[in-house]
Write a protein that holds these residues in place. Structure first.
Motif, PDB file in Angstrom:
ATOM      1  N   HIS A  27      40.628 -75.302  26.721  1.00 39.06           N
ATOM      2  CA  HIS A  27      39.544 -76.223  26.362  1.00 39.06           C
ATOM      3  C   HIS A  27      40.090 -77.484  25.708  1.00 39.06           C
ATOM      4  CE1 HIS A  27      40.572 -74.019  22.818  1.00 39.06           C
ATOM      5  NE2 HIS A  27      39.622 -74.523  22.067  1.00 39.06           N
ATOM      6  N   LEU A  28      41.372 -77.503  25.385  1.00 38.62           N
ATOM      7  CA  LEU A  28      41.976 -78.622  24.672  1.00 38.62           C
ATOM      8  C   LEU A  28      43.067 -79.347  25.452  1.00 38.62           C
ATOM      9  CD1 LEU A  28      42.318 -76.991  21.125  1.00 38.62           C
ATOM     10  CD2 LEU A  28      40.386 -78.263  22.072  1.00 38.62           C
ATOM     11  N   ASN A  29      43.631 -78.702  26.455  1.00 38.71           N
ATOM     12  CA  ASN A  29      44.643 -79.358  27.297  1.00 38.71           C
ATOM     13  C   ASN A  29      44.922 -78.491  28.510  1.00 38.71           C
ATOM     14  OD1 ASN A  29      47.994 -78.393  26.485  1.00 38.71           O
ATOM     15  ND2 ASN A  29      46.175 -77.295  25.817  1.00 38.71           N
ATOM     16  N   GLY A  30      45.585 -79.077  29.518  1.00 41.21           N
ATOM     17  CA  GLY A  30      45.886 -78.324  30.721  1.00 41.21           C
ATOM     18  C   GLY A  30      46.958 -78.991  31.551  1.00 41.21           C
ATOM     19  N   PRO A  31      47.434 -78.325  32.602  1.00 39.49           N
ATOM     20  CA  PRO A  31      48.482 -78.886  33.458  1.00 39.49           C
ATOM     21  C   PRO A  31      48.090 -80.196  34.129  1.00 39.49           C
ATOM     22  CG  PRO A  31      48.211 -76.533  33.865  1.00 39.49           C
ATOM     23  CD  PRO A  31      47.072 -76.953  32.999  1.00 39.49           C
ATOM     24  N   GLY A  32      46.792 -80.431  34.323  1.00 36.61           N
ATOM     25  CA  GLY A  32      46.332 -81.655  34.959  1.00 36.61           C
ATOM     26  C   GLY A  32      46.140 -82.805  33.989  1.00 36.61           C
ATOM     27  N   GLY A  33      46.590 -82.622  32.736  1.00 34.33           N
ATOM     28  CA  GLY A  33      46.370 -83.630  31.714  1.00 34.33           C
ATOM     29  C   GLY A  33      47.520 -84.596  31.534  1.00 34.33           C
ATOM     30  N   ASP A  34      47.598 -85.159  30.338  1.00 30.60           N
ATOM     31  CA  ASP A  34      48.525 -86.235  30.040  1.00 30.60           C
ATOM     32  C   ASP A  34      49.114 -86.015  28.657  1.00 30.60           C
ATOM     33  OD1 ASP A  34      45.999 -86.989  28.648  1.00 30.60           O
ATOM     34  OD2 ASP A  34      45.503 -87.856  30.585  1.00 30.60           O
ATOM     35  N   VAL A  35      50.176 -86.756  28.334  1.00 30.64           N
ATOM     36  CA  VAL A  35      50.832 -86.503  27.052  1.00 30.64           C
ATOM     37  C   VAL A  35      51.753 -87.661  26.661  1.00 30.64           C
ATOM     38  CG1 VAL A  35      52.705 -85.212  28.182  1.00 30.64           C
ATOM     39  CG2 VAL A  35      52.280 -84.881  25.754  1.00 30.64           C
ATOM     40  N   PRO A  36      51.695 -88.090  25.400  1.00 30.67           N
ATOM     41  CA  PRO A  36      52.753 -88.937  24.847  1.00 30.67           C
ATOM     42  C   PRO A  36      53.689 -88.077  23.990  1.00 30.67           C
ATOM     43  CG  PRO A  36      50.806 -89.104  23.480  1.00 30.67           C
ATOM     44  CD  PRO A  36      50.532 -88.031  24.511  1.00 30.67           C
ATOM     45  N   VAL A  37      54.958 -88.400  24.001  1.00 35.96           N
ATOM     46  CA  VAL A  37      55.944 -87.731  23.162  1.00 35.96           C
ATOM     47  C   VAL A  37      56.724 -88.796  22.411  1.00 35.96           C
ATOM     48  CG1 VAL A  37      57.972 -86.215  23.109  1.00 35.96           C
ATOM     49  CG2 VAL A  37      56.203 -85.865  24.852  1.00 35.96           C
ATOM     50  N   PRO A 398      49.685 -83.286  23.459  1.00 36.32           N
ATOM     51  CA  PRO A 398      49.241 -83.013  24.837  1.00 36.32           C
ATOM     52  C   PRO A 398      47.717 -82.931  24.907  1.00 36.32           C
ATOM     53  CG  PRO A 398      50.937 -81.452  24.105  1.00 36.32           C
ATOM     54  CD  PRO A 398      50.439 -82.169  22.894  1.00 36.32           C
ATOM     55  N   SER A 399      47.149 -83.416  25.994  1.00 35.91           N
ATOM     56  CA  SER A 399      45.692 -83.442  26.101  1.00 35.91           C
ATOM     57  C   SER A 399      45.277 -83.555  27.559  1.00 35.91           C
ATOM     58  CB  SER A 399      45.136 -84.614  25.294  1.00 35.91           C
ATOM     59  OG  SER A 399      43.729 -84.591  25.250  1.00 35.91           O
ATOM     60  N   GLY A 400      43.960 -83.557  27.762  1.00 37.57           N
ATOM     61  CA  GLY A 400      43.402 -83.772  29.090  1.00 37.57           C
ATOM     62  C   GLY A 400      43.520 -82.558  29.981  1.00 37.57           C
ATOM     63  N   GLY A 401      42.853 -82.632  31.113  1.00 40.48           N
ATOM     64  CA  GLY A 401      42.802 -81.484  32.000  1.00 40.48           C
ATOM     65  C   GLY A 401      42.053 -80.320  31.373  1.00 40.48           C
ATOM     66  N   TRP A 402      41.080 -80.659  30.515  1.00 35.17           N
ATOM     67  CA  TRP A 402      40.279 -79.655  29.827  1.00 35.17           C
ATOM     68  C   TRP A 402      39.461 -78.847  30.836  1.00 35.17           C
ATOM     69  CZ3 TRP A 402      38.573 -84.854  27.913  1.00 35.17           C
ATOM     70  CH2 TRP A 402      39.455 -85.367  26.945  1.00 35.17           C
ATOM     71  N   LEU A 403      39.140 -77.629  30.479  1.00 32.24           N
ATOM     72  CA  LEU A 403      38.374 -76.788  31.407  1.00 32.24           C
ATOM     73  C   LEU A 403      37.036 -77.415  31.773  1.00 32.24           C
ATOM     74  CD1 LEU A 403      35.852 -74.995  29.931  1.00 32.24           C
ATOM     75  CD2 LEU A 403      37.818 -73.942  28.813  1.00 32.24           C
ATOM     76  N   GLN A 404      36.547 -78.330  30.942  1.00 28.64           N
ATOM     77  CA  GLN A 404      35.274 -78.994  31.226  1.00 28.64           C
ATOM     78  C   GLN A 404      35.457 -80.408  31.767  1.00 28.64           C
ATOM     79  OE1 GLN A 404      36.659 -78.108  28.433  1.00 28.64           O
ATOM     80  NE2 GLN A 404      35.788 -79.062  26.633  1.00 28.64           N
ATOM     81  N   SER A 405      36.696 -80.779  32.166  1.00 32.33           N
ATOM     82  CA  SER A 405      36.939 -82.116  32.719  1.00 32.33           C
ATOM     83  C   SER A 405      36.429 -82.241  34.145  1.00 32.33           C
ATOM     84  CB  SER A 405      38.436 -82.430  32.711  1.00 32.33           C
ATOM     85  OG  SER A 405      38.941 -82.541  31.414  1.00 32.33           O
ATOM     86  N   SER A 406      36.803 -81.268  34.971  1.00 33.04           N
ATOM     87  CA  SER A 406      36.467 -81.277  36.396  1.00 33.04           C
ATOM     88  C   SER A 406      36.641 -79.859  36.914  1.00 33.04           C
ATOM     89  CB  SER A 406      37.381 -82.255  37.165  1.00 33.04           C
ATOM     90  OG  SER A 406      38.736 -81.871  37.054  1.00 33.04           O
ATOM     91  N   PRO A 407      36.224 -79.568  38.120  1.00 30.96           N
ATOM     92  CA  PRO A 407      36.307 -78.188  38.606  1.00 30.96           C
ATOM     93  C   PRO A 407      37.747 -77.714  38.808  1.00 30.96           C
ATOM     94  CG  PRO A 407      34.741 -79.474  39.894  1.00 30.96           C
ATOM     95  CD  PRO A 407      35.516 -80.443  39.068  1.00 30.96           C
ATOM     96  N   ILE A 408      37.957 -76.433  38.621  1.00 28.20           N
ATOM     97  CA  ILE A 408      39.239 -75.797  38.930  1.00 28.20           C
ATOM     98  C   ILE A 408      39.575 -76.016  40.414  1.00 28.20           C
ATOM     99  CG2 ILE A 408      40.323 -73.541  39.298  1.00 28.20           C
ATOM    100  CD1 ILE A 408      40.430 -74.080  36.439  1.00 28.20           C
TER     101      ILE A 408
END
Length: 570
Positions: A27-37, A398-408
């Protein structure tokens, strides 16, 4: 910690933590998301940034979105998708700074995805907010997140076997040869192999229901995936007394933190009570000015000439500082720099922010109205800070690609992100949507030197609040002498004075949300000064963690709010 104890360094550990967080906090991040390091490499003795913020796809033009009758990029669905940046970022960090192989940093994540992990309370709560959306429209998400046709309960053992299979296939197709050869093959499998092919097919063939109440097809393609790679770049910084604070550049909002420090340098904060009205008022008013400049000036520096030096200069901030009086400002007041900046769209909210509805919107997890009467976001993403025995440091959000962003995507077991909602559909705006351009992300990890030596890594989830809570913690530590844990635990706040970065991009002029642990006298005085004060729960503000290095001694602290932050070491 297991990676560190097996001889890995901070960068190996960061990769393993990041992949695991994709599984256990979907619900907070996923493989389809984005990240700054942002990191400090003890070998080269310099700080660097890895940009894992994927840009807009080639087909994401203002003309295309306007042709669909849109004046904002939707907050959910396929039109909100940028190129996923997380996987390539972790592979670049592993290759250039780490010591381990791809399997070493993926095996924990695969184990949790295949064998299960106990659900934290917020995951079922998040699923419940989008249950009808899943049942009626996003049936591939329902197949994963409504096992047996029901919303799972906190503590249930939860699996995502398809995502485990995705990462297992990546390993099968990349392993063999040297460590570096494996990593390069893994990157290619992701960006040009079966992962990119599945994403391309899904975006071309599926009309997805989104927050607009209609169905839209995506614009992300396999070619977009194949032509993008995470990049390594220098951070920006600001010197504040003994400290040099580092941030990612203006494709993030990190400059807003540095601008606040530049404005606040003109006040004697040492003498102020950190729970008193003067301390809160000054920082709130400085935040209003810095975030107004964010709206006017910030954008991807590859596309926009952001006047960073001017925005941090003593002269500019001396002028801006004069705008801070004893009365709360109700205006959005960006600075004026000749030939720079764009129109500010200050959409005014008609009332209090509300909880996420059946279609989902904005940052992912929103507290229920009874617990969080302000509609304060709870969670939003993940953050970690790591320092190892050699002095390497890494801070990442890390963030984005949340389970509620778009369909699996059924073949992959994960969904795509929605960071493109941070673009404006206005050609004159520095954060205007342009193909290949990075959105102005809210994600903003932080690093600081003290007396010329690497000292502190810290940050927080929280969307627009990140660069409010991050300087608050720092200023309490620097001026009040609080240790890291005390600086995190102290009563905190945020303002919603400026336009939000997430759909529907509204602002609430003058609003300050404070934890109820503030003294009544402070709350009363802030109201007298004109702040539109809302009082939230006693432990409702901030998701901070931090780790610091003093000589050979390492220290860390974590947020007690939500009981999901941990500080560990040995």
């Amino acid at each position: 910690m297991g990676i560190l104890e097996r001889g890995g360094n901070a960068f190996d550990a960061g990769c393993a933590a990041a992949f695991t967080l994709q599984i256990v906090e979907p619900h907070l991040n996923g493989p389809g998301g984005d990240v700054p390091v942002i990191l400090y490499d003890a070998k080269t003795e310099k700080p660097e940034v890895i940009c894992g913020q994927g840009p807009a796809p080639a087909g994401a033009t203002i003309e295309h979105y306007r042709s669909l009758g849109l004046d904002l990029v939707p907050g959910t669905g396929l039109l909100a998708t940028c190129i996923p940046g997380a996987f390539d970022t972790w592979m670049v960090m592993l290759r250039d700074y780490g010591t381990m192989r791809v399997r070493d940093v993926l095996e924990a994540a695969i184990g949790y995805a295949r064998n299960g992990y106990p659900l934290v309370e917020r995951i079922p709560a998040t699923i419940r907010t989008v249950e009808q959306l899943f049942r009626e429209h996003w049936t591939s998400s329902a197949a994963v997140y409504l096992p047996g046709g029901k919303v799972p309960e906190p503590g249930d053992l939860f699996t995502n076997v398809k995502l485990a299979e995705t990462y297992e296939r990546v390993l099968r197709e990349c392993e063999g040869g040297s460590r570096e050869e494996e990593i390069e093959r893994a990157r290619k499998v992701w960006s040009q192999g079966f992962v990119a092919e599945a994403i391309d097919t899904y975006c071309r063939t599926q009309d997805v229901f989104d927050v607009t109440g209609t169905h839209h097809r995506g614009v992300l393609t396999g070619q977009d995936m194949a032509t993008w790679q995470a990049t390594i770049e220098a951070p920006i910084h600001y010197d504040y007394g003994r400290y040099r604070v580092f941030k990612p550049s203006t494709w993030s909002q990190g400059l807003a933190c540095l601008q606040q420090l530049s404005l606040l340098k003109g006040f004697d904060l040492d003498k102020l009570d950190v729970t008193g009205p003067d301390f809160v008022h000054l920082i709130v008013e400085a935040a209003k000015l810095a975030f107004a400049d964010r709206e006017s000036f910030y954008g991807d520096p590859t596309f926009v000439d952001v006047p960073i030096e001017t925005l941090l200069s003593d002269g500019y901030n001396a002028e801006r500082r004069r705008l801070i009086t004893d009365t709360a400002s109700m205006e959005l007041r960006p600075g004026s720099i000749a030939g720079k900046g764009g129109k500010v769209d200050a959409r005014i909210s008609s009332g209090k922010r509300v909880a996420v509805g059946a279609t989902g919107a904005g940052e992912p997890t929103v507290g229920d109205i009874e617990t969080f009467p302000s509609g304060n976001t709870r969670g939003d993403t993940v953050h970690f800070d790591i320092i190892d025995r050699w002095g390497n440091m890494v801070s990442s959000t890390p963030s984005g690609g949340w389970l509620q962003s778009s369909p699996i995507i059924p073949e992959l077991g994960f969904c795509l992100g929605s960071r493109a909602q941070m673009f404006w559909l206005d050609e004159s705006h520095p954060a205007a949507l342009v193909p290949g351009k990075r959105p102005r992300s809210t994600l903003t990890p932080t690093l600081a030197y003290r007396d010329g030596a690497p000292y502190l890594a810290w940050g927080s989830p929280g969307g627009d609040q990140q660069d409010q809570w991050i300087p608050q913690m720092f200023l309490r530590h620097v001026h009040a002498g609080m240790n890291l844990q005390e600086s995190i635990d102290a009563p905190a706040w945020h303002t919603e004075h400026f336009p939000g970065s997430f759909w529907p991009r509204t602002s609430r002029p003058g609003v300050v949300v404070l934890e109820s642990r503030f003294p009544e006298a402070t709350i009363a005085e802030l109201k007298r000064r004109g702040h539109q004060v809302e009082v939230g729960g006693p432990w409702s503000e901030g998701r901070l963690t931090g780790a610091r290095k003093e000589g050979n001694r390492l220290k860390a602290a974590a947020n007690p709010r939500g009981m999901q932050g941990y500080a560990i070491g040995r």
